[in-house]
Scaffold this motif. Structure first.
Motif, short mmCIF file in Angstrom:
data_model
loop_
_atom_site.label_atom_id
_atom_site.label_comp_id
_atom_site.label_asym_id
_atom_site.label_seq_id
_atom_site.Cartn_x
_atom_site.Cartn_y
_atom_site.Cartn_z
N ALA A 220 0.76 -1.73 6.63
CA ALA A 220 1.69 -0.99 5.78
C ALA A 220 2.39 0.11 6.56
O ALA A 220 3.59 0.36 6.38
CB ALA A 220 0.95 -0.42 4.57
N VAL A 221 1.65 0.79 7.43
CA VAL A 221 2.24 1.86 8.25
C VAL A 221 3.34 1.30 9.13
O VAL A 221 4.46 1.85 9.21
CB VAL A 221 1.16 2.54 9.11
CG1 VAL A 221 1.80 3.46 10.15
CG2 VAL A 221 0.20 3.34 8.23
N ILE A 222 3.08 0.21 9.81
CA ILE A 222 4.08 -0.38 10.72
C ILE A 222 5.30 -0.87 9.96
O ILE A 222 6.45 -0.63 10.35
CB ILE A 222 3.44 -1.53 11.53
CG1 ILE A 222 2.41 -0.94 12.51
CG2 ILE A 222 4.50 -2.31 12.29
CD1 ILE A 222 1.61 -1.98 13.26
N LYS A 223 5.07 -1.54 8.84
CA LYS A 223 6.20 -2.06 8.05
C LYS A 223 7.06 -0.95 7.46
O LYS A 223 8.25 -1.15 7.21
CB LYS A 223 5.67 -2.96 6.94
CG LYS A 223 5.11 -4.28 7.44
CD LYS A 223 4.60 -5.14 6.28
CE LYS A 223 4.06 -6.47 6.79
NZ LYS A 223 3.54 -7.31 5.67
N SER A 224 6.47 0.21 7.25
CA SER A 224 7.23 1.32 6.66
C SER A 224 8.18 1.97 7.66
O SER A 224 9.11 2.67 7.27
CB SER A 224 6.26 2.39 6.15
OG SER A 224 5.71 3.14 7.23
#
Length: 290
Positions: free
Chosen positions: A204-208
């Motif tokens: 989720a962090v990377i996709k954000s």
């Protein structure tokens, strides 16, 4: 700003900080119902009014597991008794345990609680002679009060969650106010809450598109990841990062920071500001906060 330890925050001499008279280091002394040192039966009754039992592994009474309670080199402070909760491999648990053995933490892991008796953390505890409690126990109606009673029999001071995936019962939170810690692999309040754990957080962090991540140590309340933040450490998110790469860097910081925080609570260096925010007093300079 990164503090001199692995804790991110501030270390300063703030003249405008005012603490209420009742403020004290974040610890409680559990009722001394049963001395852990006196227990020799490998099956520990958890409720004198009930025949239900939590099964524990054999309890070692070696001096390695139970050093002297009071250490003059630590200012005469009593060694704190820790219960660690795990659901998986328990790498943070191992780091904390090793720090207690090596003298970096003024406390001892006296019991481990898990909902998965075959997990790596539980196996490691058994290898070290640490009793293992299964909770919740499948197909048996063991109450939250039974768990509280068991931890009080061990005279637990602090509960350390290290990858425990079950929601902590309200009864336990009420029995151990300001004494239950958890570590989360993101900079809360971002990427926290129910369903955010493990690789789901890092994906989720990377996709954000977030440029920074890192672990957060926080106090536990009745909800997932909403308790007061005690410490954070920043890790950059690189342009070519994968969830696996980011997870490895964050986990490395977790191992360092969690040991520092557990050391601070065992040394009674956590205080609470008047606005309810916990901060850590510097070990080297009591007039500075981290």
């Amino acid at each position: 700003m990164i503090a001199q330890t692995n804790l991110s925050g501030f270390c300063s001499n703030p003249k405008n900080l005012h603490f209420p008279p009742q403020s004290s280091p974040s610890f409680i002394r559990s009722p001394q119902i049963v001395s852990f040192k006196s227990i020799s039966n490998p099956t520990i009754p958890i409720n004198v009014s009930s025949k239900r039992l939590l099964q524990c592994s054999s309890i070692s009474q070696s001096s390695d597991v139970f050093p002297s309670d009071v250490d003059e080199s630590a200012g005469g402070l009593r060694r704190k008794k820790l219960a660690v909760f795990v659901s998986g491999g328990g790498s943070n648990f191992r780091s904390i345990y090793e720090a207690t053995v090596n003298g970096l933490v003024h406390g001892d892991v006296v019991v481990l609680v898990t909902n998965k008796p075959g997990c790596g953390g539980a196996e490691y505890a058994r290898d070290k002679g640490i009793p293992v409690i299964l909770f919740p126990k499948p197909k048996e109606s063991i109450s939250e009060d039974d768990l509280v009673d068991t931890l009080r029999r061990y005279e637990i001071d602090f509960i350390i969650l290290a990858g425990y995936l079950k929601l902590i019962p309200t009864e336990l939170i009420r029995a151990y106010p300001r004494s239950i810690l958890n570590i989360h692999p993101s900079l809360l309040p971002a990427f926290g809450g129910k369903g955010f754990y493990g690789m789901k957080v890092h994906n989720a962090v990377i996709k954000s598109g977030a440029r920074f991540s890192g672990p957060t140590v926080h106090y536990v309340d009745e909800h997932y990841d909403t308790g007061r933040i005690l410490a954070q450490s920043v890790v950059p998110v690189l342009a070519d990062d994968t969830a696996d790469k980011l997870a490895a860097r964050v986990l490395h910081k977790e191992h360092e920071m969690y040991v520092d925080v557990v050391a601070a609570i065992c040394e009674e260096r956590v205080i609470w500001r008047a606005d309810g925010v916990p901060i850590i007093r510097s070990k080297n300079n009591p007039d500075e906060y981290c």
